[in-house]
Design a protein around this motif. Structure first.
Motif, short mmCIF file in Angstrom:
data_model
loop_
_atom_site.label_atom_id
_atom_site.label_comp_id
_atom_site.label_asym_id
_atom_site.label_seq_id
_atom_site.Cartn_x
_atom_site.Cartn_y
_atom_site.Cartn_z
N LEU A 38 0.61 -1.47 0.03
CA LEU A 38 -0.60 0.13 -0.20
C LEU A 38 1.07 1.38 -0.22
CD1 LEU A 38 -2.87 -1.01 2.98
CD2 LEU A 38 -2.72 -1.06 -0.35
N GLY A 39 2.42 1.18 0.66
CA GLY A 39 3.01 2.15 0.69
C GLY A 39 3.44 2.78 -1.32
N ALA A 40 4.37 3.06 -1.11
CA ALA A 40 5.04 4.00 -2.37
C ALA A 40 6.06 2.82 -1.90
CB ALA A 40 5.55 5.46 -1.96
N ALA A 41 6.78 2.50 -3.55
CA ALA A 41 7.19 1.82 -4.29
C ALA A 41 8.78 1.76 -5.22
CB ALA A 41 6.81 -0.06 -4.22
N LYS A 42 9.31 1.31 -5.34
CA LYS A 42 10.90 1.40 -7.19
C LYS A 42 10.40 0.05 -7.18
CE LYS A 42 13.35 3.31 -4.24
NZ LYS A 42 15.06 3.34 -3.11
N GLU A 43 10.88 0.28 -8.52
CA GLU A 43 10.11 -1.08 -9.65
C GLU A 43 12.52 -1.17 -9.93
OE1 GLU A 43 8.55 -2.77 -13.37
OE2 GLU A 43 7.25 -2.62 -11.36
N TYR A 44 12.69 -2.36 -10.19
CA TYR A 44 14.01 -2.10 -10.37
C TYR A 44 14.12 -3.65 -11.37
CZ TYR A 44 15.60 0.25 -6.89
OH TYR A 44 15.97 1.36 -5.91
N SER A 45 15.33 -4.65 -11.87
CA SER A 45 14.98 -5.38 -12.23
C SER A 45 16.85 -5.77 -12.93
CB SER A 45 15.12 -5.03 -14.44
OG SER A 45 13.99 -4.79 -14.65
N ALA A 46 16.33 -7.49 -12.75
CA ALA A 46 17.80 -7.98 -12.76
C ALA A 46 18.39 -8.93 -13.45
CB ALA A 46 18.25 -8.67 -11.36
N ILE A 47 19.20 -9.69 -14.32
CA ILE A 47 19.62 -10.75 -15.52
C ILE A 47 19.94 -11.58 -14.55
CG2 ILE A 47 20.98 -10.71 -17.75
CD1 ILE A 47 18.67 -8.18 -17.21
N PHE A 48 19.87 -12.72 -14.92
CA PHE A 48 19.65 -13.85 -14.10
C PHE A 48 20.21 -14.61 -15.27
CE2 PHE A 48 17.90 -11.89 -10.89
CZ PHE A 48 18.03 -12.68 -9.78
N THR A 49 21.39 -16.11 -15.41
CA THR A 49 21.33 -16.78 -16.14
C THR A 49 20.17 -17.61 -16.50
OG1 THR A 49 22.92 -18.34 -14.27
CG2 THR A 49 24.04 -16.13 -16.01
N SER A 50 19.31 -17.40 -15.24
CA SER A 50 18.45 -18.79 -14.83
C SER A 50 17.67 -18.23 -14.17
CB SER A 50 18.73 -20.22 -14.48
OG SER A 50 18.10 -20.53 -14.33
N ALA A 51 16.14 -18.17 -14.37
CA ALA A 51 15.52 -17.54 -13.44
C ALA A 51 14.07 -18.74 -13.21
CB ALA A 51 14.68 -16.76 -13.34
N THR A 52 14.51 -20.29 -13.24
CA THR A 52 13.61 -21.72 -13.49
C THR A 52 12.76 -21.34 -12.11
OG1 THR A 52 15.06 -22.92 -14.20
CG2 THR A 52 13.41 -23.70 -13.47
N MET A 53 12.05 -21.28 -12.02
CA MET A 53 10.54 -21.44 -11.06
C MET A 53 10.32 -20.28 -10.04
SD MET A 53 9.52 -24.91 -11.03
CE MET A 53 8.46 -24.91 -9.80
N LEU A 54 11.10 -18.88 -11.07
CA LEU A 54 10.60 -17.80 -10.21
C LEU A 54 9.55 -17.18 -10.76
CD1 LEU A 54 11.87 -15.59 -7.94
CD2 LEU A 54 13.00 -15.15 -9.56
N GLU A 55 8.52 -16.69 -9.89
CA GLU A 55 6.69 -16.44 -10.88
C GLU A 55 6.58 -14.94 -10.41
OE1 GLU A 55 4.57 -19.52 -9.89
OE2 GLU A 55 5.34 -21.35 -10.82
N LYS A 56 5.51 -14.52 -11.39
CA LYS A 56 5.39 -13.12 -10.80
C LYS A 56 4.30 -13.35 -8.91
CE LYS A 56 2.01 -9.98 -11.89
NZ LYS A 56 0.47 -9.53 -12.82
N GLY A 57 4.57 -12.60 -9.29
CA GLY A 57 4.15 -12.63 -7.19
C GLY A 57 5.34 -12.87 -5.84
N ASP A 58 5.89 -13.49 -5.90
CA ASP A 58 6.37 -13.99 -5.22
C ASP A 58 7.53 -12.70 -4.70
OD1 ASP A 58 6.21 -16.70 -6.51
OD2 ASP A 58 8.37 -17.03 -7.65
N ASP A 59 7.38 -14.06 -3.59
CA ASP A 59 8.45 -12.77 -2.28
C ASP A 59 9.70 -11.54 -2.74
OD1 ASP A 59 6.63 -12.70 -0.79
OD2 ASP A 59 7.37 -13.03 0.80
#
Length: 189
Positions: A38-59
């Motif tokens: 509900l508070g203010a937030a910032k958005e970043y990105s990170a580049i991985f060699t593999s992001a298997t099983m990481l999904e939208k909504g994960d912590d």
């Protein structure tokens, strides 16, 4: 007014209060369980060699504390993955910050862990929208590759020995460690 009208009005007021409190509690639970910031937030990105099983909504966590959520996981430059995530506004990331995909549980759920980079004061702070380079990221351990490396060993052992070794490996990977026969006489009981 008759007594019957007074009882009806009192019941209606009680029902109204109960309904308002129930709706507020349900909304609060939805915010907490749905990881809705509900508070203010910032958005970043990170580049991985593999992001298997990481999904939208994960912590997204820092030192085990949830500070945001994963927004998108997408292909990047044909062989890598780009993970876009949102963190609370008070979280400061630098060019030395590290991102790592870790196991949340034994089922295979994952989360994105952020760690401080070097503590130098001269390290530039990342602005919202910036990207953590692949050199500062680490994908999750691929258990298939790990267990494929054990195939020759598993073929040489009996099924009972394979089960015992597997149990010990799971305990070690969970950070529990396996008791040894020399130290723990209770193991054989």
């Amino acid at each position: 007014m008759s007594r019957r009208n007074n009882v009806t009005i009192a019941a209606a007021v009680k029902l109204g209060v109960f309904t308002v409190i129930s709706v507020l509690c349900t909304a609060l639970l939805a915010v907490i369980m749905g990881n809705i910031g509900l508070g203010a937030a910032k958005e970043y990105s990170a580049i991985f060699t593999s992001a298997t099983m990481l999904e939208k909504g994960d912590d997204v966590r820092i030192a085990g504390v949830s500070v945001g959520e994963v927004r998108r996981v997408e292909h990047y430059d044909t062989t890598m993955a780009k993970v876009t995530f949102r963190v609370d506004d008070d979280v400061a990331l630098t060019e030395e910050s590290r991102a790592e995909i870790r196991f949340l549980n034994l089922i295979g759920d994952r989360y994105l862990a952020l760690e401080e980079g070097s503590a130098a004061r001269s390290t530039p702070v990342l602005e919202a929208g910036d990207t953590i380079a692949v050199a500062n990221t680490k994908p999750a351990l691929d258990l298939t590759v790990l267990f494929d490396g054990f195939k020759p060993l598993f073929q040489a052992l009996s099924p009972k020995q394979v089960n015992e070794l597997s149990m010990n490996l799971v305990q070690v990977l969970q950070g529990e460690g396996a008791p040894c026969a020399a130290c723990c006489s209770t193991r054989r009981r």
